[in-house]
Design a protein around this motif. Structure first.
Motif, PDB file in Angstrom:
ATOM      1  N   ASP A  56       0.751  -1.126  -0.045  1.00  0.00           N
ATOM      2  CA  ASP A  56       0.093   0.006   0.243  1.00  0.00           C
ATOM      3  C   ASP A  56       0.667   1.126   0.391  1.00  0.00           C
ATOM      4  N   ARG A  57       1.810   0.865   1.110  1.00  0.00           N
ATOM      5  CA  ARG A  57       3.119   2.262   1.086  1.00  0.00           C
ATOM      6  C   ARG A  57       3.473   2.294  -0.298  1.00  0.00           C
ATOM      7  N   ALA A  58       3.515   1.236  -1.256  1.00  0.00           N
ATOM      8  CA  ALA A  58       4.517   1.715  -2.419  1.00  0.00           C
ATOM      9  C   ALA A  58       3.520   2.099  -3.425  1.00  0.00           C
ATOM     10  N   GLY A  59       1.757   2.110  -3.257  1.00  0.00           N
ATOM     11  CA  GLY A  59       1.206   2.181  -4.524  1.00  0.00           C
ATOM     12  C   GLY A  59       0.148   1.282  -5.071  1.00  0.00           C
ATOM     13  N   ILE A  60       0.352   0.343  -4.104  1.00  0.00           N
ATOM     14  CA  ILE A  60      -0.069  -1.234  -5.167  1.00  0.00           C
ATOM     15  C   ILE A  60      -1.043  -1.874  -4.045  1.00  0.00           C
ATOM     16  N   GLU A  61      -2.157  -1.378  -4.272  1.00  0.00           N
ATOM     17  CA  GLU A  61      -3.745  -2.163  -3.005  1.00  0.00           C
ATOM     18  C   GLU A  61      -3.963  -2.866  -2.895  1.00  0.00           C
ATOM     19  N   LEU A  62      -3.988  -4.178  -2.280  1.00  0.00           N
ATOM     20  CA  LEU A  62      -5.134  -4.449  -2.434  1.00  0.00           C
ATOM     21  C   LEU A  62      -5.112  -5.299  -0.895  1.00  0.00           C
ATOM     22  N   ASN A  63      -6.108  -6.813  -0.512  1.00  0.00           N
ATOM     23  CA  ASN A  63      -5.916  -7.215   0.700  1.00  0.00           C
ATOM     24  C   ASN A  63      -4.919  -8.698   1.294  1.00  0.00           C
ATOM     25  N   TYR A  64      -5.009  -8.670   2.220  1.00  0.00           N
ATOM     26  CA  TYR A  64      -4.653  -9.843   3.243  1.00  0.00           C
ATOM     27  C   TYR A  64      -4.907 -10.515   2.349  1.00  0.00           C
ATOM     28  N   ASN A  65      -4.968 -12.140   2.895  1.00  0.00           N
ATOM     29  CA  ASN A  65      -5.991 -12.945   2.607  1.00  0.00           C
ATOM     30  C   ASN A  65      -5.193 -14.181   3.022  1.00  0.00           C
ATOM     31  N   SER A  66      -6.300 -15.397   3.871  1.00  0.00           N
ATOM     32  CA  SER A  66      -5.888 -16.989   3.921  1.00  0.00           C
ATOM     33  C   SER A  66      -5.994 -16.962   3.251  1.00  0.00           C
ATOM     34  N   VAL A  67      -5.418 -19.025   3.126  1.00  0.00           N
ATOM     35  CA  VAL A  67      -5.211 -19.086   2.116  1.00  0.00           C
ATOM     36  C   VAL A  67      -5.160 -20.986   2.061  1.00  0.00           C
ATOM     37  N   PRO A  68      -5.693 -21.590   1.430  1.00  0.00           N
ATOM     38  CA  PRO A  68      -6.436 -22.872   2.447  1.00  0.00           C
ATOM     39  C   PRO A  68      -4.629 -23.381   2.969  1.00  0.00           C
ATOM     40  N   PHE A  69      -5.093 -24.441   4.197  1.00  0.00           N
ATOM     41  CA  PHE A  69      -4.779 -25.430   5.140  1.00  0.00           C
ATOM     42  C   PHE A  69      -3.935 -24.094   5.656  1.00  0.00           C
ATOM     43  N   ASP A  70      -4.006 -22.393   5.581  1.00  0.00           N
ATOM     44  CA  ASP A  70      -3.122 -21.182   6.489  1.00  0.00           C
ATOM     45  C   ASP A  70      -3.059 -21.856   8.328  1.00  0.00           C
ATOM     46  N   THR A  71      -2.248 -21.970   8.673  1.00  0.00           N
ATOM     47  CA  THR A  71      -1.796 -22.186   9.724  1.00  0.00           C
ATOM     48  C   THR A  71      -1.543 -20.876  10.665  1.00  0.00           C
ATOM     49  N   ARG A  72      -1.603 -19.815   9.758  1.00  0.00           N
ATOM     50  CA  ARG A  72      -1.960 -18.287  10.597  1.00  0.00           C
ATOM     51  C   ARG A  72      -2.900 -17.899  10.802  1.00  0.00           C
ATOM     52  N   LYS A  73      -3.383 -17.137  11.142  1.00  0.00           N
ATOM     53  CA  LYS A  73      -5.087 -16.513  11.753  1.00  0.00           C
ATOM     54  C   LYS A  73      -5.185 -15.776  10.636  1.00  0.00           C
ATOM     55  N   PRO A  74      -6.498 -15.421  11.178  1.00  0.00           N
ATOM     56  CA  PRO A  74      -7.540 -14.471  10.166  1.00  0.00           C
ATOM     57  C   PRO A  74      -6.759 -13.376   9.574  1.00  0.00           C
ATOM     58  N   PHE A  75      -6.672 -12.652  10.367  1.00  0.00           N
ATOM     59  CA  PHE A  75      -5.911 -11.414  11.100  1.00  0.00           C
ATOM     60  C   PHE A  75      -4.739 -11.301  10.573  1.00  0.00           C
ATOM     61  N   ASP A  76      -4.139 -12.245  10.844  1.00  0.00           N
ATOM     62  CA  ASP A  76      -2.443 -12.364  10.216  1.00  0.00           C
ATOM     63  C   ASP A  76      -1.969 -13.254   9.371  1.00  0.00           C
ATOM     64  N   PRO A  77      -2.890 -13.771   8.001  1.00  0.00           N
ATOM     65  CA  PRO A  77      -2.864 -14.820   7.426  1.00  0.00           C
ATOM     66  C   PRO A  77      -1.628 -14.828   6.399  1.00  0.00           C
ATOM     67  N   SER A  78      -1.315 -15.557   5.401  1.00  0.00           N
ATOM     68  CA  SER A  78      -0.090 -16.020   5.044  1.00  0.00           C
ATOM     69  C   SER A  78       0.071 -15.603   3.701  1.00  0.00           C
ATOM     70  N   GLY A  79      -1.390 -15.177   3.543  1.00  0.00           N
ATOM     71  CA  GLY A  79      -1.703 -14.817   2.219  1.00  0.00           C
ATOM     72  C   GLY A  79      -2.465 -13.228   1.577  1.00  0.00           C
ATOM     73  N   VAL A  80      -1.668 -13.537   0.324  1.00  0.00           N
ATOM     74  CA  VAL A  80      -2.424 -11.522  -0.383  1.00  0.00           C
ATOM     75  C   VAL A  80      -3.752 -12.242  -1.652  1.00  0.00           C
ATOM     76  N   ARG A  81      -4.902 -11.163  -1.419  1.00  0.00           N
ATOM     77  CA  ARG A  81      -5.590 -11.407  -2.893  1.00  0.00           C
ATOM     78  C   ARG A  81      -5.243 -10.150  -3.971  1.00  0.00           C
ATOM     79  N   LEU A  82      -5.304 -11.043  -4.631  1.00  0.00           N
ATOM     80  CA  LEU A  82      -5.536  -9.506  -5.660  1.00  0.00           C
ATOM     81  C   LEU A  82      -6.519  -9.700  -7.180  1.00  0.00           C
ATOM     82  N   GLY A  83      -6.732  -8.696  -7.949  1.00  0.00           N
ATOM     83  CA  GLY A  83      -7.497  -9.403  -8.886  1.00  0.00           C
ATOM     84  C   GLY A  83      -7.556  -7.843 -10.160  1.00  0.00           C
TER      85      GLY A  83
END
Length: 417
Positions: free
Chosen positions: A337-364
């Motif tokens: 986001d600071r680099a001018g690229i807006e996306l969201n952090y996102n859980s991935v299948p079988f994620d071992t991390r918590k939803p508010f601090d997940p392993s992935g990002v989602r973009l479209g």
């Protein structure tokens, strides 16, 4: 400046006007890759800001509980007729305030509290309203969830069938919020028929691709179709329910008076405008370009060592597991986001991390395609994403942001002049 202009707002409330102008500039200067966002046309923007917002219209066209509907009824009828034509459905309801209430109306219309329902698990790419535990739909109904295979990141319909046969749900949801692959509507329909369930296709993310012929349609397979009207459809923040004739009355009663009062008429008008745009030949080109850009960006990210869930994409959406990059999704999203690229952090299948601090990002790629970016720009986007995530100092992040602004300055944005 914001376009259409907001001189009356600026005169009446300079503080709010400044925030609106700031957001418009932010949208212009950033690569917007949030998969659920887009840019609406100036016509859609104008429709959402009309005097239609002043009018109460409980009921449906021709059957209202308030007088003065001489112009509101034709607006809603136009939106309904355009939805039916664009998607090829028997029935459409354009009154739901958003996607979650639209889905809740389906439950109200067809099942009772405690009944068994089935949907895709949230961590696998499903939606909260498909029976996930923290949602009302997971609390009021007996919800069972299917997922994806660990080795492929894709839905295994044989496993879905086994679960459906064992649990016998009354409703089956297909679709979701982080699914990068084509949804097999005929396959889900066959399972639903075998267990006597009603199939609901939630196409909120891919509605514009369906309308533009870039994704197979659920019509003829799913008895009920739910969608938002923004995202790839490029309309206002609203929702629609579509169905076969058999379920039309029950769905209408569930929306009103079951869940809602008066519809938001300014939103209905904007939905009509967006559907009119989606019916034009150029929208089919737009939908195809969204998918082409997503595939090109996915390929460029893979070349840079990113691990994509399911290995790629068939639609507008890319889900990245950042574990191999040694960074979690949340800090990656923040630095991007600071680099001018807006996306969201996102859980991935079988994620071992918590939803508010997940392993992935989602973009479209819907919004950047609206801006006019093409396949040839996708390697540059991948390079910026890679550089920003790997950046060791703020100066490098700022350099990426400057390059992003320089590129986007050459691509007009609806809503900014």
């Amino acid at each position: 400046m914001h376009q259409p202009g907001i001189p009356h707002l600026a005169a009446a409330d300079a503080e709010v006007a400044a925030l609106v102008e700031g957001e418009a500039r932010r949208q212009f200067e950033k690569v917007r890759l949030i998969a659920s966002e887009n840019y609406v046309s100036a016509a859609v923007l104008e429709a959402t800001g009309t005097v239609l917002t002043n009018k109460y219209s409980e009921g449906y066209a021709g059957k209202r509980y308030y007088e003065g509907q001489q112009f509101i009824d034709p607006v809603e009828t136009l939106a309904v007729d355009r939805a039916k034509a664009v998607f090829g459905v028997d029935h459409a309801n354009v009154q739901p305030y958003s996607g979650s209430p639209a889905n809740l109306a389906i439950y109200l219309a067809l099942v009772e509290p405690g009944d068994t329902v089935m949907g895709m698990a949230l961590p696998a790419g499903g939606h909260l309203t498909h029976g996930w535990g923290v949602s009302a739909t997971g609390k009021w109904f007996r919800a069972v969830q299917y997922g994806v295979r660990k080795d492929t990141g894709r839905v295994d319909l044989d496993e879905v069938r086994e679960l459906a046969l064992a649990e016998r749900p009354k409703l089956i949801f297909c679709g979701g919020t982080a699914i990068p692959r084509t949804i097999d509507f005929p396959g889900f329909a066959e399972i639903a028929r075998e267990v006597g369930a009603v199939l609901v296709a939630d196409i909120a993310h891919i509605a514009g691709l369906v309308a533009g012929g870039a994704h197979p349609s659920p019509v003829g397979h799913a008895e009920i179709i739910s969608t938002t009207t923004h995202k790839t459809l490029r309309g206002p923040r609203g929702a629609m329910l579509m169905s076969d004739a058999k379920h039309a009355k029950a769905l209408d009663k569930a929306v009103f008076p079951g869940l809602q009062g008066g519809p938001h008429n300014h939103t209905t008008a904007a939905i009509a405008v967006a559907l009119g745009e989606a019916a034009k030949p150029e929208f089919r080109t737009y939908a195809a370009d969204i998918v082409a850009n997503a595939k090109a960006l996915a390929d460029a990210l893979v070349e840079r060592g990113f691990d994509l869930v399911s290995g790629g994409t068939d639609n507008h959406l890319i889900l990245i597991d950042l574990t191999g990059k040694g960074v979690a999704g949340k800090p990656a999203a923040k630095v991007l986001d600071r680099a001018g690229i807006e996306l969201n952090y996102n859980s991935v299948p079988f994620d071992t991390r918590k939803p508010f601090d997940p392993s992935g990002v989602r973009l479209g790629t819907s919004a950047i395609t609206t801006r006019g970016l093409r396949v040839e720009h996708m390697p540059q986007l991948a390079e910026w994403i890679d550089r920003a995530i790997a950046a060791g100092d703020d100066a490098e992040v700022a350099a990426v942001a400057a390059e992003v602004r320089e590129l986007l300055a050459g691509f007009p944005m609806p809503g900014w002049s």
